[in-house]
Design a protein around this motif. Structure first.
Motif, PDB file in Angstrom:
ATOM      1  N   LEU A 185      19.041   7.202   5.208  1.00 39.42           N
ATOM      2  CA  LEU A 185      17.781   7.567   4.481  1.00 39.42           C
ATOM      3  C   LEU A 185      17.209   6.589   3.369  1.00 39.42           C
ATOM      4  O   LEU A 185      15.982   6.221   3.437  1.00 39.42           O
ATOM      5  N   ALA A 186      18.084   6.174   2.781  1.00 40.31           N
ATOM      6  CA  ALA A 186      17.608   4.932   1.661  1.00 40.31           C
ATOM      7  C   ALA A 186      17.237   3.800   2.425  1.00 40.31           C
ATOM      8  O   ALA A 186      16.123   3.116   2.208  1.00 40.31           O
ATOM      9  N   ASN A 187      17.829   3.497   3.570  1.00 39.23           N
ATOM     10  CA  ASN A 187      17.429   2.060   4.214  1.00 39.23           C
ATOM     11  C   ASN A 187      15.896   2.672   5.029  1.00 39.23           C
ATOM     12  O   ASN A 187      15.044   1.435   4.966  1.00 39.23           O
ATOM     13  N   THR A 188      15.827   3.799   5.470  1.00 40.71           N
ATOM     14  CA  THR A 188      14.667   4.215   6.019  1.00 40.71           C
ATOM     15  C   THR A 188      13.313   4.021   5.089  1.00 40.71           C
ATOM     16  O   THR A 188      12.283   3.413   5.350  1.00 40.71           O
ATOM     17  N   HIS A 189      13.559   4.514   3.888  1.00 43.01           N
ATOM     18  CA  HIS A 189      12.455   4.279   2.944  1.00 43.01           C
ATOM     19  C   HIS A 189      12.223   3.216   2.382  1.00 43.01           C
ATOM     20  O   HIS A 189      11.395   2.795   2.204  1.00 43.01           O
ATOM     21  N   ALA A 190      13.612   2.153   2.516  1.00 43.44           N
ATOM     22  CA  ALA A 190      13.349   0.766   1.951  1.00 43.44           C
ATOM     23  C   ALA A 190      12.405   0.105   2.912  1.00 43.44           C
ATOM     24  O   ALA A 190      11.468  -0.819   2.568  1.00 43.44           O
ATOM     25  N   GLU A 191      12.788   0.390   4.193  1.00 42.08           N
ATOM     26  CA  GLU A 191      11.934  -0.349   5.414  1.00 42.08           C
ATOM     27  C   GLU A 191      10.730   0.027   5.158  1.00 42.08           C
ATOM     28  O   GLU A 191       9.526  -0.937   5.305  1.00 42.08           O
ATOM     29  N   ASP A 192      10.325   1.445   4.949  1.00 46.08           N
ATOM     30  CA  ASP A 192       8.764   1.928   4.648  1.00 46.08           C
ATOM     31  C   ASP A 192       8.257   1.005   3.526  1.00 46.08           C
ATOM     32  O   ASP A 192       7.092   0.800   3.653  1.00 46.08           O
ATOM     33  N   ALA A 193       8.999   1.207   2.417  1.00 47.21           N
ATOM     34  CA  ALA A 193       8.270   0.585   1.133  1.00 47.21           C
ATOM     35  C   ALA A 193       7.881  -0.877   1.614  1.00 47.21           C
ATOM     36  O   ALA A 193       6.715  -1.508   1.174  1.00 47.21           O
ATOM     37  N   VAL A 194       8.838  -1.799   2.192  1.00 50.22           N
ATOM     38  CA  VAL A 194       8.474  -2.951   2.642  1.00 50.22           C
ATOM     39  C   VAL A 194       7.267  -3.204   3.391  1.00 50.22           C
ATOM     40  O   VAL A 194       6.343  -3.936   3.212  1.00 50.22           O
ATOM     41  N   MET A 195       6.966  -2.316   4.492  1.00 47.69           N
ATOM     42  CA  MET A 195       5.922  -2.257   5.377  1.00 47.69           C
ATOM     43  C   MET A 195       4.690  -1.939   4.693  1.00 47.69           C
ATOM     44  O   MET A 195       3.575  -2.653   4.757  1.00 47.69           O
ATOM     45  N   ARG A 196       4.908  -1.171   3.607  1.00 44.49           N
ATOM     46  CA  ARG A 196       3.475  -0.608   2.999  1.00 44.49           C
ATOM     47  C   ARG A 196       3.057  -1.692   1.788  1.00 44.49           C
ATOM     48  O   ARG A 196       1.907  -1.974   1.761  1.00 44.49           O
ATOM     49  N   ALA A 197       4.122  -2.364   1.305  1.00 47.83           N
ATOM     50  CA  ALA A 197       3.833  -3.695   0.179  1.00 47.83           C
ATOM     51  C   ALA A 197       3.231  -4.622   1.217  1.00 47.83           C
ATOM     52  O   ALA A 197       2.254  -5.184   0.817  1.00 47.83           O
ATOM     53  N   VAL A 198       3.623  -5.077   2.491  1.00 49.55           N
ATOM     54  CA  VAL A 198       3.151  -6.007   3.140  1.00 49.55           C
ATOM     55  C   VAL A 198       1.863  -5.536   3.652  1.00 49.55           C
ATOM     56  O   VAL A 198       0.876  -6.536   3.760  1.00 49.55           O
ATOM     57  N   ARG A 199       1.476  -4.555   4.144  1.00 46.02           N
ATOM     58  CA  ARG A 199       0.422  -3.988   4.466  1.00 46.02           C
ATOM     59  C   ARG A 199      -0.892  -4.074   3.346  1.00 46.02           C
ATOM     60  O   ARG A 199      -2.001  -4.705   3.445  1.00 46.02           O
ATOM     61  N   HIS A 200      -0.275  -3.882   2.238  1.00 48.09           N
ATOM     62  CA  HIS A 200      -1.383  -4.253   0.995  1.00 48.09           C
ATOM     63  C   HIS A 200      -1.590  -5.595   0.859  1.00 48.09           C
ATOM     64  O   HIS A 200      -2.644  -5.799   0.726  1.00 48.09           O
ATOM     65  N   ILE A 201      -0.809  -6.443   1.057  1.00 48.22           N
ATOM     66  CA  ILE A 201      -0.719  -7.845   0.721  1.00 48.22           C
ATOM     67  C   ILE A 201      -1.748  -8.405   1.924  1.00 48.22           C
ATOM     68  O   ILE A 201      -2.709  -9.247   1.727  1.00 48.22           O
ATOM     69  N   THR A 202      -1.323  -8.040   3.008  1.00 51.06           N
ATOM     70  CA  THR A 202      -2.135  -8.574   4.280  1.00 51.06           C
ATOM     71  C   THR A 202      -3.401  -7.923   4.627  1.00 51.06           C
ATOM     72  O   THR A 202      -4.116  -8.317   5.572  1.00 51.06           O
ATOM     73  N   LYS A 203      -3.912  -6.639   3.927  1.00 55.64           N
ATOM     74  CA  LYS A 203      -5.345  -6.054   4.205  1.00 55.64           C
ATOM     75  C   LYS A 203      -6.357  -6.791   4.189  1.00 55.64           C
ATOM     76  O   LYS A 203      -6.577  -7.749   3.643  1.00 55.64           O
TER      77      LYS A 203
END
Length: 85
Positions: free
Chosen positions: A67-85
């Motif tokens: 679960l920690a891995n899943t949340h880490a992947e989600d956190a990275v995705m969301r941060a990247v989405r913020h940067i690339t929006k």
């Protein structure tokens, strides 16, 4: 069409079937995205180290580490989405 494209490349739409247009990222944004992904990868590597599993596997020693891995992947995705929006 190439099999892979670096995530900081301006050609990153080459292997993406869903998002058809991207804006060109600044060098600062590319560096931010790379740092976020590196931090995520380091965290996931630490999860494997904590559980005694190798990076060659996608399995974790416990449900909590998974679960920690899943949340880490989600956190990275969301941060990247913020940067690339």
């Amino acid at each position: 069409m190439t099999d892979t494209v670096d995530s900081t490349s301006d050609a990153r739409t080459a292997n993406n079937a869903v998002r058809h247009t991207y804006r060109v990222l600044s060098d600062t944004e590319k560096a931010q995205m790379q740092r976020v992904k590196d931090i995520g990868a380091a965290f996931i590597a630490e999860l494997h180290a904590i559980g005694g599993t190798g990076l060659e596997t996608d399995r974790f020693a416990s449900r909590d580490l998974s679960l920690a891995n899943t949340h880490a992947e989600d956190a990275v995705m969301r941060a990247v989405r913020h940067i690339t929006k």
